[in-house]
Write a protein that holds these residues in place. Structure first.
Motif, short mmCIF file in Angstrom:
data_model
loop_
_atom_site.label_atom_id
_atom_site.label_comp_id
_atom_site.label_asym_id
_atom_site.label_seq_id
_atom_site.Cartn_x
_atom_site.Cartn_y
_atom_site.Cartn_z
N GLU A 114 -8.60 7.71 0.29
CA GLU A 114 -9.26 6.70 -0.53
C GLU A 114 -9.79 7.30 -1.83
OE1 GLU A 114 -12.98 3.49 -0.36
OE2 GLU A 114 -12.44 4.65 1.42
N THR A 136 0.83 -1.21 0.00
CA THR A 136 0.00 0.00 0.00
C THR A 136 0.86 1.26 0.00
OG1 THR A 136 -1.74 -1.17 1.22
CG2 THR A 136 -1.81 1.24 1.26
N SER A 151 -8.92 -2.47 -3.64
CA SER A 151 -9.88 -1.69 -2.86
C SER A 151 -9.43 -1.57 -1.41
CB SER A 151 -11.26 -2.36 -2.91
OG SER A 151 -11.19 -3.71 -2.48
N VAL A 152 -10.05 -0.61 -0.73
CA VAL A 152 -9.74 -0.37 0.67
C VAL A 152 -10.37 -1.45 1.56
CG1 VAL A 152 -10.13 1.23 2.59
CG2 VAL A 152 -9.35 2.10 0.38
N GLN A 153 -11.57 -1.88 1.21
CA GLN A 153 -12.25 -2.96 1.91
C GLN A 153 -12.31 -4.19 1.01
OE1 GLN A 153 -12.88 -2.71 5.03
NE2 GLN A 153 -12.55 -0.50 5.21
N ARG A 192 -8.50 6.20 -5.57
CA ARG A 192 -9.38 5.66 -6.58
C ARG A 192 -9.35 6.50 -7.86
NH1 ARG A 192 -13.98 6.56 -4.34
NH2 ARG A 192 -13.75 4.84 -2.87
N ALA A 250 -4.34 3.62 7.34
CA ALA A 250 -4.64 2.99 6.05
C ALA A 250 -3.59 3.23 4.99
CB ALA A 250 -6.02 3.44 5.56
N ASP A 276 -10.10 -2.47 10.15
CA ASP A 276 -9.96 -1.26 9.34
C ASP A 276 -8.91 -0.40 10.04
OD1 ASP A 276 -10.28 1.45 8.38
OD2 ASP A 276 -12.19 0.83 7.52
N GLN A 313 -3.45 -0.66 4.20
CA GLN A 313 -4.86 -1.06 4.21
C GLN A 313 -5.29 -1.94 3.04
OE1 GLN A 313 -7.28 -0.27 6.52
NE2 GLN A 313 -8.89 -1.31 5.36
N LEU A 314 -4.68 -1.82 1.89
CA LEU A 314 -5.28 -2.29 0.64
C LEU A 314 -5.41 -3.80 0.50
CD1 LEU A 314 -3.79 0.16 -2.02
CD2 LEU A 314 -6.08 0.17 -0.99
N THR A 327 0.59 5.03 -1.97
CA THR A 327 0.61 6.33 -1.30
C THR A 327 1.74 7.20 -1.83
OG1 THR A 327 -0.37 5.39 0.71
CG2 THR A 327 0.83 7.46 0.95
#
Length: 459
Positions: A174, A67, A191-193, A178, A223, A218, A227-228, A71
């Motif tokens: 996020e 991740t 995706s994050v979730q 995206r 994140a 979470d 997070q990813l 970033t």
């Protein structure tokens, strides 16, 4: 771009064997892997403990610290748009954190001296509500080392970078991710979730073949550090972008900057370094760039080799046991060595500027001979005629000068100095004078040239 040929059966079997050994010896519930060449998937494989079921390149796994590379791309985009400078202190954009003296580049390269983890409970296995603010992420004593002096991996540092993106962009991390990376590159399964189908995370008992489900928290403010969720297919596409760039996201020059070591190495670590959001290492005679990742229940590895045009990804759903990064590097090596990249056909340059062609050939820095060679896209290369020594590539600046891209002369300006009649006197490169003859008598060699010229030793 031509479609890479399908891998040979022996190569595919070697790849499948490597992941079979990794899954078996590592006692992993499942493992999925992929290799891409020149931006195209050429192999995918998986191993699982469930009969009749195997994950494919579209099944999500958590990728942990890979991740961070996403970033870093967001931050480099802000730099390229002129919205911030990598040398700017964090305080300029996020005042009052207590870590404001750290520069953005130092955060990207983990050289800011910040702690590796957050204070309090193990953040990867505890609710994000325990860390609602940056003060909770950093704690009362955020530093562990002097700023800028050494590489010390810091998860809170990438939390700060995520908050920086949100502050400068005016949207959530996020949303920026995206709109600026996932959608332009077509990474629809990142995706994050988690989004079905996805793997569950497991811990495997170190001394018994039994499992324990790991929580999937979470990460909140953390994140941007880990997070990813993603797939081997999406990560192969992302890694291919990190090789050649994409002007919709980040230029080739900027992704090359990400892959360039930016952190000092410690004794014993000469083969490993860190760029801007990317790990860099030398392995089996080649330079690899990419990132590793882990969170409770998952480990991941992604490596690319620019010289081979290869990318390898390995994703595993267990907390430990399988060295995913090592497996990914092994997969890359198998393809690179069993099916080496076929060189592109030699072709002459489409056009040549006579003023540049005039510069090609041997030059002397003192008595050391080097050669200037013309490259594609109006670039040039300068390096030894034979053997080792300083070697750099240069890109044209559009005004008759070139800027170094790599090696000793990275960032330095090369120019041809001409006499009043238009003929070339010498090359100037970062104050060095290169002449057509060793210590050319009519060139402005610093310190001058003895007027009596070259001579033998008197008897």
């Amino acid at each position: 771009m031509t479609t890479p040929p399908e891998l040979l059966p022996a190569t595919r079997r070697a790849l499948q064997y490597r992941i079979a050994v990794a899954q078996s010896e590592g006692r992993a519930p499942s493992l999925v892997a992929a290799v891409a060449r020149d931006g195209k998937l050429v192999w995918t494989g998986s191993r699982t403990s469930v009969d009749g079921h195997g994950p494919d390149e579209n099944v999500q796994y958590r990728i942990g610290s890979i991740t961070k590379t996403f970033t870093a791309v967001l931050v480099l985009r802000l730099r390229d748009e002129g919205l911030l400078g990598l040398g700017d202190p964090l305080e300029k954009y996020l005042p009052g954190t207590g870590a404001g003296e750290v520069t953005i580049a130092e955060l990207l390269a983990h050289t800011g001296g910040l702690a590796a983890e957050t204070p309090g409970e193990w953040w990867e296995r505890s609710p994000a509500t325990l860390r609602p603010t940056l003060a909770d992420v950093l704690g009362e004593q955020p530093f562990r080392h002097p700023v800028g002096r050494r590489h010390h991996y810091s998860n809170p540092g990438y939390t700060l970078l995520g908050s920086l993106v949100e502050t400068v962009r005016g949207v959530t991390w996020e949303e920026a991710l995206r709109g600026e990376i996932l959608e332009p590159l077509g990474l629809s399964r990142t995706s994050v979730q988690p989004q079905a189908p996805h793997a569950g995370g497991w811990a495997v008992h170190p001394y018994a073949d039994v499992l324990l489900p790991e929580p999937s928290e979470d990460l909140g403010l953390m994140a941007p550090a880990g997070q990813l969720w993603s797939t081997t297919r999406d990560l192969a596409v992302f890694a291919a972008f990190l090789v050649v760039g994409d002007d919709r996201v980040l230029s080739a020059e900027s992704v090359r900057e990400m892959r360039t070591p930016a952190a000092p190495t410690l004794p014993g670590d000469w083969e490993e370094s860190y760029g801007l959001g990317m790990q860099v290492l030398r392995r089996d005679g080649r330079t690899l760039a990419g990132h590793t990742g882990s969170l409770p229940g998952f480990v991941a590895g992604l490596w690319l080799s620019e010289e081979d045009g290869l990318v390898a990804v390995t994703l595993v759903n267990c907390t430990s046991g399988v060295p995913a990064a090592t497996v990914a590097a092994d997969l890359l090596k198998i393809v690179a060595e069993t099916e080496p990249r076929t060189p592109a056909p030699w072709r002459p340059l489409p056009e040549v500027d006579p003023a540049v062609l005039e510069l090609a050939g041997p030059w002397y820095w003192g008595t050391q001979i080097v050669a200037l060679r013309l490259a594609a896209d109006a670039g040039v290369e300068l390096g030894p005629v034979a053997g080792g020594g300083r070697r750099s590539r240069f890109r044209p600046n559009g005004d008759g000068t070139w800027t170094g891209l790599d090696g000793y002369y990275a960032g330095e300006v090369l120019q041809a100095v001409r006499r009043q009649d238009g003929s070339v006197s010498h090359l100037d490169l970062g104050s060095f004078v290169f002449t057509r003859e060793p210590y050319g008598a009519d060139a402005p060699v610093p310190g001058g040239v003895d007027p009596e010229g070259w001579r033998g030793l008197p008897q």
